[in-house]
Write a protein that holds these residues in place. Structure first.
Motif, PDB file in Angstrom:
ATOM      1  N   GLY A 281      51.790  42.137  41.102  1.00 24.28           N
ATOM      2  CA  GLY A 281      51.493  40.948  40.297  1.00 24.28           C
ATOM      3  C   GLY A 281      50.233  41.123  39.475  1.00 24.28           C
ATOM      4  N   ARG A 282      49.190  41.704  40.071  1.00 26.53           N
ATOM      5  CA  ARG A 282      47.928  41.928  39.338  1.00 26.53           C
ATOM      6  C   ARG A 282      48.123  42.954  38.218  1.00 26.53           C
ATOM      7  NH1 ARG A 282      46.135  41.654  44.533  1.00 26.53           N
ATOM      8  NH2 ARG A 282      45.785  43.903  44.654  1.00 26.53           N
ATOM      9  N   GLU A 283      48.917  43.980  38.473  1.00 31.82           N
ATOM     10  CA  GLU A 283      49.183  44.989  37.436  1.00 31.82           C
ATOM     11  C   GLU A 283      49.931  44.366  36.257  1.00 31.82           C
ATOM     12  OE1 GLU A 283      51.239  48.063  39.583  1.00 31.82           O
ATOM     13  OE2 GLU A 283      49.380  48.838  40.473  1.00 31.82           O
ATOM     14  N   LEU A 284      50.934  43.536  36.557  1.00 28.61           N
ATOM     15  CA  LEU A 284      51.671  42.865  35.483  1.00 28.61           C
ATOM     16  C   LEU A 284      50.782  41.873  34.743  1.00 28.61           C
ATOM     17  CD1 LEU A 284      55.200  42.326  37.062  1.00 28.61           C
ATOM     18  CD2 LEU A 284      54.563  43.898  35.218  1.00 28.61           C
ATOM     19  N   LEU A 285      49.914  41.185  35.470  1.00 30.64           N
ATOM     20  CA  LEU A 285      48.984  40.259  34.824  1.00 30.64           C
ATOM     21  C   LEU A 285      48.058  41.014  33.872  1.00 30.64           C
ATOM     22  CD1 LEU A 285      47.800  37.423  34.468  1.00 30.64           C
ATOM     23  CD2 LEU A 285      46.330  37.900  36.440  1.00 30.64           C
ATOM     24  N   ASP A 286      47.552  42.161  34.282  1.00 26.70           N
ATOM     25  CA  ASP A 286      46.703  42.981  33.406  1.00 26.70           C
ATOM     26  C   ASP A 286      47.455  43.372  32.132  1.00 26.70           C
ATOM     27  OD1 ASP A 286      44.482  42.910  35.066  1.00 26.70           O
ATOM     28  OD2 ASP A 286      44.892  44.863  35.984  1.00 26.70           O
ATOM     29  N   ARG A 287      48.704  43.810  32.291  1.00 21.53           N
ATOM     30  CA  ARG A 287      49.505  44.184  31.108  1.00 21.53           C
ATOM     31  C   ARG A 287      49.775  42.974  30.228  1.00 21.53           C
ATOM     32  NH1 ARG A 287      54.226  47.239  33.800  1.00 21.53           N
ATOM     33  NH2 ARG A 287      55.389  46.142  32.205  1.00 21.53           N
ATOM     34  N   ALA A 288      50.058  41.843  30.860  1.00 15.66           N
ATOM     35  CA  ALA A 288      50.325  40.623  30.098  1.00 15.66           C
ATOM     36  C   ALA A 288      49.094  40.212  29.296  1.00 15.66           C
ATOM     37  CB  ALA A 288      50.740  39.496  31.042  1.00 15.66           C
ATOM     38  N   LEU A 289      47.935  40.249  29.933  1.00 10.49           N
ATOM     39  CA  LEU A 289      46.702  39.866  29.241  1.00 10.49           C
ATOM     40  C   LEU A 289      46.379  40.826  28.102  1.00 10.49           C
ATOM     41  CD1 LEU A 289      44.559  38.734  32.282  1.00 10.49           C
ATOM     42  CD2 LEU A 289      45.361  37.279  30.398  1.00 10.49           C
ATOM     43  N   ALA A 290      46.640  42.106  28.291  1.00  7.51           N
ATOM     44  CA  ALA A 290      46.383  43.088  27.237  1.00  7.51           C
ATOM     45  C   ALA A 290      47.221  42.792  25.991  1.00  7.51           C
ATOM     46  CB  ALA A 290      46.665  44.503  27.747  1.00  7.51           C
ATOM     47  N   ALA A 291      48.411  42.261  26.167  1.00  6.96           N
ATOM     48  CA  ALA A 291      49.259  41.885  25.037  1.00  6.96           C
ATOM     49  C   ALA A 291      48.944  40.473  24.538  1.00  6.96           C
ATOM     50  CB  ALA A 291      50.733  41.974  25.444  1.00  6.96           C
ATOM     51  N   HIS A 292      48.652  39.581  25.461  1.00  2.11           N
ATOM     52  CA  HIS A 292      48.469  38.162  25.157  1.00  2.11           C
ATOM     53  C   HIS A 292      47.164  37.872  24.417  1.00  2.11           C
ATOM     54  CE1 HIS A 292      48.625  33.833  25.714  1.00  2.11           C
ATOM     55  NE2 HIS A 292      47.601  33.833  26.540  1.00  2.11           N
ATOM     56  N   VAL A 293      46.076  38.477  24.855  1.00  7.69           N
ATOM     57  CA  VAL A 293      44.768  38.142  24.273  1.00  7.69           C
ATOM     58  C   VAL A 293      44.711  38.414  22.768  1.00  7.69           C
ATOM     59  CG1 VAL A 293      42.298  38.715  24.304  1.00  7.69           C
ATOM     60  CG2 VAL A 293      43.491  38.211  26.446  1.00  7.69           C
ATOM     61  N   PRO A 294      45.134  39.585  22.286  1.00  5.78           N
ATOM     62  CA  PRO A 294      45.097  39.780  20.822  1.00  5.78           C
ATOM     63  C   PRO A 294      45.993  38.799  20.068  1.00  5.78           C
ATOM     64  CG  PRO A 294      45.428  41.875  21.947  1.00  5.78           C
ATOM     65  CD  PRO A 294      45.547  40.807  22.983  1.00  5.78           C
ATOM     66  N   GLN A 295      47.155  38.510  20.636  1.00  4.95           N
ATOM     67  CA  GLN A 295      48.082  37.592  19.976  1.00  4.95           C
ATOM     68  C   GLN A 295      47.508  36.185  19.918  1.00  4.95           C
ATOM     69  OE1 GLN A 295      50.363  35.302  22.187  1.00  4.95           O
ATOM     70  NE2 GLN A 295      50.522  34.217  20.261  1.00  4.95           N
TER      71      GLN A 295
ATOM     72  N   VAL B 208      44.443  34.541  40.405  1.00  2.02           N
ATOM     73  CA  VAL B 208      43.374  35.526  40.248  1.00  2.02           C
ATOM     74  C   VAL B 208      42.054  34.851  39.879  1.00  2.02           C
ATOM     75  CG1 VAL B 208      42.648  37.520  38.878  1.00  2.02           C
ATOM     76  CG2 VAL B 208      44.961  37.414  39.780  1.00  2.02           C
ATOM     77  N   ARG B 209      42.110  33.717  39.212  1.00  4.14           N
ATOM     78  CA  ARG B 209      40.885  32.990  38.844  1.00  4.14           C
ATOM     79  C   ARG B 209      40.238  32.269  40.023  1.00  4.14           C
ATOM     80  NH1 ARG B 209      42.589  30.064  33.200  1.00  4.14           N
ATOM     81  NH2 ARG B 209      42.112  31.811  31.814  1.00  4.14           N
ATOM     82  N   HIS B 210      40.999  31.995  41.069  1.00  4.40           N
ATOM     83  CA  HIS B 210      40.452  31.263  42.217  1.00  4.40           C
ATOM     84  C   HIS B 210      39.449  32.120  42.981  1.00  4.40           C
ATOM     85  CE1 HIS B 210      42.136  27.277  42.886  1.00  4.40           C
ATOM     86  NE2 HIS B 210      43.150  27.696  42.164  1.00  4.40           N
ATOM     87  N   PRO B 211      38.478  31.472  43.630  1.00  4.95           N
ATOM     88  CA  PRO B 211      37.574  32.236  44.499  1.00  4.95           C
ATOM     89  C   PRO B 211      38.398  33.005  45.531  1.00  4.95           C
ATOM     90  CG  PRO B 211      36.824  29.972  44.265  1.00  4.95           C
ATOM     91  CD  PRO B 211      38.186  30.056  43.613  1.00  4.95           C
ATOM     92  N   GLU B 212      38.006  34.196  45.782  1.00  6.02           N
ATOM     93  CA  GLU B 212      38.713  35.091  46.701  1.00  6.02           C
ATOM     94  C   GLU B 212      40.121  35.427  46.201  1.00  6.02           C
ATOM     95  OE1 GLU B 212      38.382  33.939  50.830  1.00  6.02           O
ATOM     96  OE2 GLU B 212      36.436  33.014  50.442  1.00  6.02           O
ATOM     97  N   HIS B 213      40.460  35.005  44.996  1.00  5.28           N
ATOM     98  CA  HIS B 213      41.742  35.311  44.344  1.00  5.28           C
ATOM     99  C   HIS B 213      42.950  34.796  45.111  1.00  5.28           C
ATOM    100  CE1 HIS B 213      39.320  37.671  41.681  1.00  5.28           C
ATOM    101  NE2 HIS B 213      38.882  38.394  42.705  1.00  5.28           N
ATOM    102  N   ARG B 214      42.781  33.712  45.842  1.00  7.81           N
ATOM    103  CA  ARG B 214      43.893  33.116  46.587  1.00  7.81           C
ATOM    104  C   ARG B 214      43.645  31.627  46.735  1.00  7.81           C
ATOM    105  NH1 ARG B 214      43.311  35.907  52.465  1.00  7.81           N
ATOM    106  NH2 ARG B 214      43.942  37.694  51.251  1.00  7.81           N
TER     107      ARG B 214
END
Length: 154
Positions: free
Chosen positions: A105-119, A49-55
């Motif tokens: 994959g993007r939906e799971l990444l969003d959920r993961a980041l929502a939990a990961h960032v505060p921790q 997701v961080r790559h240009p064009e996300h791929r």
């Protein structure tokens, strides 16, 4: 040999390993509990997701993650089978494919980041002042730059 047991580089290296094991273990548990993703799956999705064009290609992804091509190939196959990533034909190289995080994959990444960032913020940044955070970032960057130039191993 006994004088090397307490060498400052050896002690610091041990402290860094202990810190990364502790924080990394908590981070991986947090991500897995929130999404079911393993640490490597999370990292692949994050890098895509961080790559240009996300791929990007699997070769570039392996380089970004410091994975062997064989290890990444197996991981990519599992992630594709699980519907986390998709392959697209490379527009300039018929031998290569572009990898992209799927909608799932993007939906799971969003959920993961929502939990990961505060921790990770609590573990890594909150104990430090803003100035200490900047210094730590500069030191880590300096060490990474030095070690990737090959000066440590050459």
């Amino acid at each position: 040999m006994s004088e090397l047991l307490n060498d400052k580089a050896v002690v610091l290296y041990g402290d860094i390993l202990r810190l990364t094991d502790t924080i990394g273990g908590r981070a991986e548990r947090t991500i897995r509990e929130a999404t079911g993703l393993g640490g490597s799956e999370f990292e692949v999705l994050l890098r895509l997701v961080r790559h240009p064009e996300h791929r990007t290609t699997s070769a570039r992804l392996a380089e970004d993650l410091s994975f062997t091509s064989g290890g990444l190939t197996r991981l990519i196959a599992r992630m594709e089978e699980a519907g986390l990533i998709t392959r697209h034909p490379h527009p300039d190289d018929r031998r290569a494919a572009l990898l992209e995080a799927s909608t799932k994959g993007r939906e799971l990444l969003d959920r993961a980041l929502a939990a990961h960032v505060p921790q990770i913020t609590g573990d890594l940044l909150e104990p430090l002042t803003p100035v200490e955070q900047l210094i730590l970032r500069e030191l880590v960057t300096k060490l990474l730059t030095h070690s990737t130039r090959g000066t440590v191993t050459d």
